[in-house]
Design a protein around this motif. Sequence first.
Motif, PDB file in Angstrom:
ATOM      1  N   ALA A  26       0.815  -1.210   0.000  1.00  0.00           N
ATOM      2  CA  ALA A  26       0.000   0.000   0.000  1.00  0.00           C
ATOM      3  C   ALA A  26       0.852   1.263   0.000  1.00  0.00           C
ATOM      4  N   GLY A  27       0.270   2.330  -0.533  1.00  0.00           N
ATOM      5  CA  GLY A  27       0.882   3.652  -0.451  1.00  0.00           C
ATOM      6  C   GLY A  27       0.389   4.399   0.774  1.00  0.00           C
ATOM      7  N   GLY A  28      -0.717   3.931   1.343  1.00  0.00           N
ATOM      8  CA  GLY A  28      -1.273   4.556   2.536  1.00  0.00           C
ATOM      9  C   GLY A  28      -1.987   3.534   3.387  1.00  0.00           C
ATOM     10  N   LEU A  29      -1.834   3.675   4.687  1.00  0.00           N
ATOM     11  CA  LEU A  29      -2.512   2.804   5.639  1.00  0.00           C
ATOM     12  C   LEU A  29      -3.093   3.689   6.723  1.00  0.00           C
ATOM     13  N   ALA A  30      -4.406   3.658   6.868  1.00  0.00           N
ATOM     14  CA  ALA A  30      -5.073   4.467   7.889  1.00  0.00           C
ATOM     15  C   ALA A  30      -5.528   3.556   9.020  1.00  0.00           C
ATOM     16  N   SER A  31      -5.547   4.118  10.229  1.00  0.00           N
ATOM     17  CA  SER A  31      -5.933   3.308  11.384  1.00  0.00           C
ATOM     18  C   SER A  31      -6.816   4.092  12.335  1.00  0.00           C
ATOM     19  N   PHE A  32      -7.626   3.334  13.056  1.00  0.00           N
ATOM     20  CA  PHE A  32      -8.422   3.885  14.153  1.00  0.00           C
ATOM     21  C   PHE A  32      -8.387   2.864  15.275  1.00  0.00           C
ATOM     22  N   ILE A  33      -8.050   3.336  16.468  1.00  0.00           N
ATOM     23  CA  ILE A  33      -8.106   2.495  17.666  1.00  0.00           C
ATOM     24  C   ILE A  33      -9.093   3.152  18.616  1.00  0.00           C
ATOM     25  N   GLY A  34     -10.139   2.437  18.948  1.00  0.00           N
ATOM     26  CA  GLY A  34     -11.131   2.933  19.893  1.00  0.00           C
ATOM     27  C   GLY A  34     -10.807   2.435  21.288  1.00  0.00           C
ATOM     28  N   GLU A  64     -17.481  -4.393   1.578  1.00  0.00           N
ATOM     29  CA  GLU A  64     -18.072  -3.218   0.929  1.00  0.00           C
ATOM     30  C   GLU A  64     -17.092  -2.046   0.936  1.00  0.00           C
ATOM     31  N   ALA A  65     -16.388  -1.852   2.039  1.00  0.00           N
ATOM     32  CA  ALA A  65     -15.377  -0.791   2.106  1.00  0.00           C
ATOM     33  C   ALA A  65     -14.278  -1.040   1.079  1.00  0.00           C
ATOM     34  N   ALA A  66     -13.854  -2.295   0.961  1.00  0.00           N
ATOM     35  CA  ALA A  66     -12.809  -2.629  -0.020  1.00  0.00           C
ATOM     36  C   ALA A  66     -13.269  -2.295  -1.428  1.00  0.00           C
ATOM     37  N   ARG A  67     -14.523  -2.579  -1.730  1.00  0.00           N
ATOM     38  CA  ARG A  67     -15.063  -2.288  -3.058  1.00  0.00           C
ATOM     39  C   ARG A  67     -15.199  -0.782  -3.270  1.00  0.00           C
ATOM     40  N   THR A 106     -11.545   3.874   6.433  1.00  0.00           N
ATOM     41  CA  THR A 106     -11.497   3.732   7.885  1.00  0.00           C
ATOM     42  C   THR A 106     -12.682   4.451   8.518  1.00  0.00           C
ATOM     43  N   GLY A 107     -12.963   5.662   8.068  1.00  0.00           N
ATOM     44  CA  GLY A 107     -14.127   6.395   8.582  1.00  0.00           C
ATOM     45  C   GLY A 107     -15.427   5.677   8.315  1.00  0.00           C
ATOM     46  N   TYR A 108     -15.573   5.151   7.119  1.00  0.00           N
ATOM     47  CA  TYR A 108     -16.776   4.405   6.739  1.00  0.00           C
ATOM     48  C   TYR A 108     -16.980   3.209   7.668  1.00  0.00           C
ATOM     49  N   MET A 109     -15.918   2.437   7.877  1.00  0.00           N
ATOM     50  CA  MET A 109     -16.055   1.227   8.691  1.00  0.00           C
ATOM     51  C   MET A 109     -16.327   1.549  10.155  1.00  0.00           C
TER      52      MET A 109
END
Length: 150
Positions: A26-34, A64-67, A106-109
């Motif tokens: 990947a050129g970008g990897l976004a993350s969220f930790i709750g 769905e996010a992947a698509r 990431t926001g969508y999920m």
Amino acid sequence: MMLRVAVQAEPFDAGAEIAALAASGAGGLASFIGLVRGGGGLQALRLEHYPGMTERAIARVAQEAARRFDLLGCTVIHRIGDLEVAAQIVLVLAASRHRHSALDATGYMIDWLKTGAPFWKQELFADGRTAWVEAREADETAAARWDGAG
């Protein structure tokens, strides 16, 4: 496409999960930790789910996010059981060729997890009180922004 979905009581290793997904090229990897929020005497949050059904629902939204966002991979780990204040409760990772897709996915999920995932959350307080967590209008509004997107 790499896809990992887990619902588990055990803590997760965010660094190891990021490293595994970064191998996608990947050129970008976004993350969220709750994290479990504190305050008002809250000691812990109890999360319950329907095994099998919850994992399938999360896998559908990750696919769905992947698509929608042309992902190279994504990871969603959600914990269950009794989680103390400040414990990690959820990890959402999205890998894509470009940062905007990873950030949007990431926001969508996470918006879907807050509003549509089949979990039941109960707050446990130091004085022995308990309260079921109700849906919040702000979370519903945030999730609505994705309707028709992608």
